[in-house]
Write a protein that holds these residues in place. Structure first.
Motif, PDB file in Angstrom:
ATOM      1  N   GLY A 189       9.188 -47.518  25.580  1.00  0.00           N
ATOM      2  CA  GLY A 189       7.980 -46.689  25.535  1.00  0.00           C
ATOM      3  C   GLY A 189       6.802 -47.439  24.937  1.00  0.00           C
ATOM      4  N   GLU A 190       5.993 -46.725  24.144  1.00  0.00           N
ATOM      5  CA  GLU A 190       4.782 -47.340  23.586  1.00  0.00           C
ATOM      6  C   GLU A 190       5.093 -48.419  22.563  1.00  0.00           C
ATOM      7  OE1 GLU A 190       3.838 -44.172  19.962  1.00  0.00           O
ATOM      8  OE2 GLU A 190       2.509 -44.293  21.688  1.00  0.00           O
ATOM      9  N   ASN A 191       6.328 -48.431  22.050  1.00  0.00           N
ATOM     10  CA  ASN A 191       6.697 -49.441  21.059  1.00  0.00           C
ATOM     11  C   ASN A 191       7.204 -50.732  21.688  1.00  0.00           C
ATOM     12  OD1 ASN A 191       6.055 -48.045  18.640  1.00  0.00           O
ATOM     13  ND2 ASN A 191       7.854 -46.757  18.931  1.00  0.00           N
ATOM     14  N   ILE A 192       6.983 -50.891  22.965  1.00  0.00           N
ATOM     15  CA  ILE A 192       7.337 -52.147  23.608  1.00  0.00           C
ATOM     16  C   ILE A 192       6.485 -53.289  23.066  1.00  0.00           C
ATOM     17  CG2 ILE A 192       5.737 -51.840  25.534  1.00  0.00           C
ATOM     18  CD1 ILE A 192       7.823 -53.121  27.343  1.00  0.00           C
ATOM     19  N   LEU A 193       5.272 -52.970  22.576  1.00  0.00           N
ATOM     20  CA  LEU A 193       4.371 -53.994  22.025  1.00  0.00           C
ATOM     21  C   LEU A 193       3.487 -53.365  20.970  1.00  0.00           C
ATOM     22  CD1 LEU A 193       3.255 -56.934  22.242  1.00  0.00           C
ATOM     23  CD2 LEU A 193       1.606 -56.054  23.914  1.00  0.00           C
ATOM     24  N   GLN A 194       3.452 -53.986  19.785  1.00  0.00           N
ATOM     25  CA  GLN A 194       2.601 -53.517  18.694  1.00  0.00           C
ATOM     26  C   GLN A 194       2.004 -54.720  17.966  1.00  0.00           C
ATOM     27  OE1 GLN A 194       1.722 -50.480  18.183  1.00  0.00           O
ATOM     28  NE2 GLN A 194       3.249 -49.286  19.303  1.00  0.00           N
ATOM     29  N   TRP A 195       0.824 -54.518  17.385  1.00  0.00           N
ATOM     30  CA  TRP A 195       0.187 -55.587  16.617  1.00  0.00           C
ATOM     31  C   TRP A 195       0.431 -55.320  15.132  1.00  0.00           C
ATOM     32  CZ3 TRP A 195      -3.517 -58.783  19.559  1.00  0.00           C
ATOM     33  CH2 TRP A 195      -3.822 -59.959  18.879  1.00  0.00           C
ATOM     34  N   ALA A 196       0.983 -56.314  14.432  1.00  0.00           N
ATOM     35  CA  ALA A 196       1.328 -56.170  13.021  1.00  0.00           C
ATOM     36  C   ALA A 196       0.425 -57.053  12.155  1.00  0.00           C
ATOM     37  CB  ALA A 196       2.792 -56.529  12.800  1.00  0.00           C
ATOM     38  N   ALA A 197       0.692 -57.056  10.843  1.00  0.00           N
ATOM     39  CA  ALA A 197      -0.101 -57.847   9.903  1.00  0.00           C
ATOM     40  C   ALA A 197       0.140 -59.346  10.116  1.00  0.00           C
ATOM     41  CB  ALA A 197       0.261 -57.459   8.470  1.00  0.00           C
ATOM     42  N   GLU A 198      -0.714 -60.138   9.509  1.00  0.00           N
ATOM     43  CA  GLU A 198      -0.639 -61.598   9.560  1.00  0.00           C
ATOM     44  C   GLU A 198      -0.677 -62.116  11.000  1.00  0.00           C
ATOM     45  OE1 GLU A 198       2.594 -63.057   7.212  1.00  0.00           O
ATOM     46  OE2 GLU A 198       1.945 -61.978   5.406  1.00  0.00           O
ATOM     47  N   ASP A 199      -1.387 -61.373  11.860  1.00  0.00           N
ATOM     48  CA  ASP A 199      -1.596 -61.777  13.246  1.00  0.00           C
ATOM     49  C   ASP A 199      -0.281 -62.022  13.981  1.00  0.00           C
ATOM     50  OD1 ASP A 199      -3.985 -61.645  14.536  1.00  0.00           O
ATOM     51  OD2 ASP A 199      -4.327 -63.796  14.602  1.00  0.00           O
ATOM     52  N   ARG A 200       0.674 -61.119  13.779  1.00  0.00           N
ATOM     53  CA  ARG A 200       1.931 -61.208  14.498  1.00  0.00           C
ATOM     54  C   ARG A 200       2.092 -60.001  15.421  1.00  0.00           C
ATOM     55  NH1 ARG A 200       5.104 -65.352  13.106  1.00  0.00           N
ATOM     56  NH2 ARG A 200       6.827 -64.511  14.358  1.00  0.00           N
ATOM     57  N   LEU A 201       2.728 -60.257  16.565  1.00  0.00           N
ATOM     58  CA  LEU A 201       3.025 -59.206  17.528  1.00  0.00           C
ATOM     59  C   LEU A 201       4.503 -58.849  17.435  1.00  0.00           C
ATOM     60  CD1 LEU A 201       1.006 -60.702  20.479  1.00  0.00           C
ATOM     61  CD2 LEU A 201       0.475 -58.568  19.300  1.00  0.00           C
ATOM     62  N   VAL A 202       4.794 -57.564  17.504  1.00  0.00           N
ATOM     63  CA  VAL A 202       6.170 -57.072  17.517  1.00  0.00           C
ATOM     64  C   VAL A 202       6.442 -56.543  18.924  1.00  0.00           C
ATOM     65  CG1 VAL A 202       7.759 -55.348  16.605  1.00  0.00           C
ATOM     66  CG2 VAL A 202       6.150 -56.497  15.074  1.00  0.00           C
TER      67      VAL A 202
END
Length: 314
Positions: A189-202
Motif C-alpha cells: 500500500g502507501e507504505n511501499i515508499l516513505q521518506w525518513a530522517a537523515e535523507d534516507r528512503l524506506v
C-alpha cells in the motif's frame, strides 16, 4: 468504493440514492461538518485546506463555513494520490495516461503544473523529502499496449528515483531484480515508499520471498534491511522524528502479530509488545504508542503502550 460500473453502494435501497461524502469532525465537541462529495481526503499540513479525489480529478475545499468544493486544476489524464509539500505551497500527484503515467507538481502561488522527469514509463507514489526540496517516486517499465495476464505470474520489476523538486532533474537510486519475487509489492500500500530522517528512503520488497522493509540513502548506495527474514511486517508508522519505524509483524511468533521498533540508521530492533494476544496498526502519540489489540477472549480494541511498559493497556 464504487463498483466496476461506478455505482456507489446503496445497502438500504434508499430511493434518493447514495454518495461518498467527505466530513470533518471536531475533536472538541464531536460536531460533524459535511465538506464535499468525493473520497481520499488529505488535509494540508499548514492550514484548513483539504484536497480529495472525485471523478479521477483532484478537488479542494476548506474546513470553514461557506467554502465551496471545486476542481483544483484541469489537466489531462486521471489525476490522483496527491501529496502536500511540507510547506503546503505545492502538491505532487500521479497523472495516469493509460499506458504510461507521470509525477506532476502543482504550484499554488504560480498556478502552474510541471512534470518531473517525464518518460514513456509508469511513474507513481510521489514522496516529498522532509525539507521539501526533493521528490522520490517509483518507476516501472512501460508495457506499451500489451495487457497484463493476471492468471499468470509475471515479473514486474521497479526502480526508485529521486528528483530535484525545483528543476525536475531526476536519477535512479535503486533498482529491483527481475525475478517474480522482485516484483513491486502492491500489498504494501502507501507504505511501499516513505521518506525518513537523515535523507534516507524506506521501502518494501519481497525479494527473498518475505515482505520486508529496507532503507537506502536518497543519493543511492548500499541497501540496509530493517526487518527480519522468515516473517513479514503487516502495518507500520514512522515516529514523529522520522528516525524509527514502529511496525506489526509475526517475527518471533509466526501465529500472531506483535509490535516492534527499529532504528532506520542502525537497524537495531526493540520489541514493544508480546504475549498471547495480537497487536497491529500502531499510531504514534505524545510519548506513547496507540494500537489495536485482541486475544481469543478479548475483542479488538484500542490500546496504548506507555513508554517503558511492554504490556498493552486499555
Amino acid at each position: 468504493e464504487p463498483n466496476s460500473a461506478g455505482e456507489i453502494p446503496n445497502p438500504t435501497s434508499d430511493p434518493a440514492g447514495a454518495a461518498q461524502i467527505i466530513c470533518a469532525v471536531s475533536v472538541a465537541d464531536g460536531r460533524v461538518k459535511k465538506l464535499a462529495e468525493g473520497e481520499s481526503p488529505l488535509p494540508s499540513p499548514t492550514d484548513l485546506r483539504v484536497v480529495f479525489s472525485k471523478d479521477n480529478q483532484i478537488h479542494i475545499v476548506e474546513i470553514v463555513d461557506g467554502s465551496e468544493p471545486h476542481q483544483l486544476f484541469a489537466a489531462r489524464g486521471a489525476n490522483f494520490t496527491p501529496q502536500w509539500s511540507p510547506d503546503g505551497k505545492q502538491l505532487a500527484f500521479n497523472s495516469s495516461r493509460g499506458s504510461h503515467s507521470y509525477i506532476a507538481v502543482y504550484d499554488f502561488e504560480k498556478q502552474t503544473i510541471r512534470y518531473i522527469a517525464p518518460s514513456v514509463d509508469r511513474d507513481s507514489t510521489p514522496r516529498w523529502s522532509l525539507d521539501g526540496k526533493k521528490l522520490a517516486f517509483i518507476r516501472q517499465y512501460a508495457r506499451g499496449n500489451q495487457p497484463r495476464n493476471n492468471a499468470q505470474e509475471q515479473a514486474d520489476p521497479w526502480t526508485i528515483w529521486v528528483a530535484d523538486a525545483a528543476s525536475g532533474n531526476a536519477k535512479e537510486i535503486w533498482r529491483s531484480g527481475k525475478e517474480v519475487n522482485d516484483s513491486i509489492p502492491r500489498i504494501a500500500g502507501e507504505n511501499i515508499l516513505q521518506w525518513a530522517a537523515e535523507d534516507r528512503l524506506v521501502f518494501a520488497s519481497e525479494t527473498d520471498g518475505w515482505k520486508r522493509l529496507y532503507s537506502v540513502a536518497a543519493s543511492g548506495g548500499d541497501v540496509r534491511a530493517l526487518t527480519l527474514t522468515g516473517c513479514e511486517w503487516e502495518s507500520m508508522t514512522l515516529t514523529a522524528d522520522k528516525r524509527d519505524i514502529i511496525y506489526s509483524s509475526n517475527c518471533g511468533d509466526i501465529d500472531r502479530r506483535h509490535l516492534s521498533q527499529v532504528n532506520i540508521a542502525t537497524a537495531k530492533q526493540s520489541p514493544l509488545t508480546n504475549g498471547i494476544g495480537m497487536e497491529w496498526s500502531p499510531v504514534v502519540t505524545a510519548g506513547n504508542v496507540g494500537f489495536m489489540a485482541s486475544t481469543a477472549q478479548y475483542p479488538a480494541a484500542i490500546n496504548v503502550r506507555v513508554a517503558g511498559n511492554n504490556k498493552p493497556v486499555d
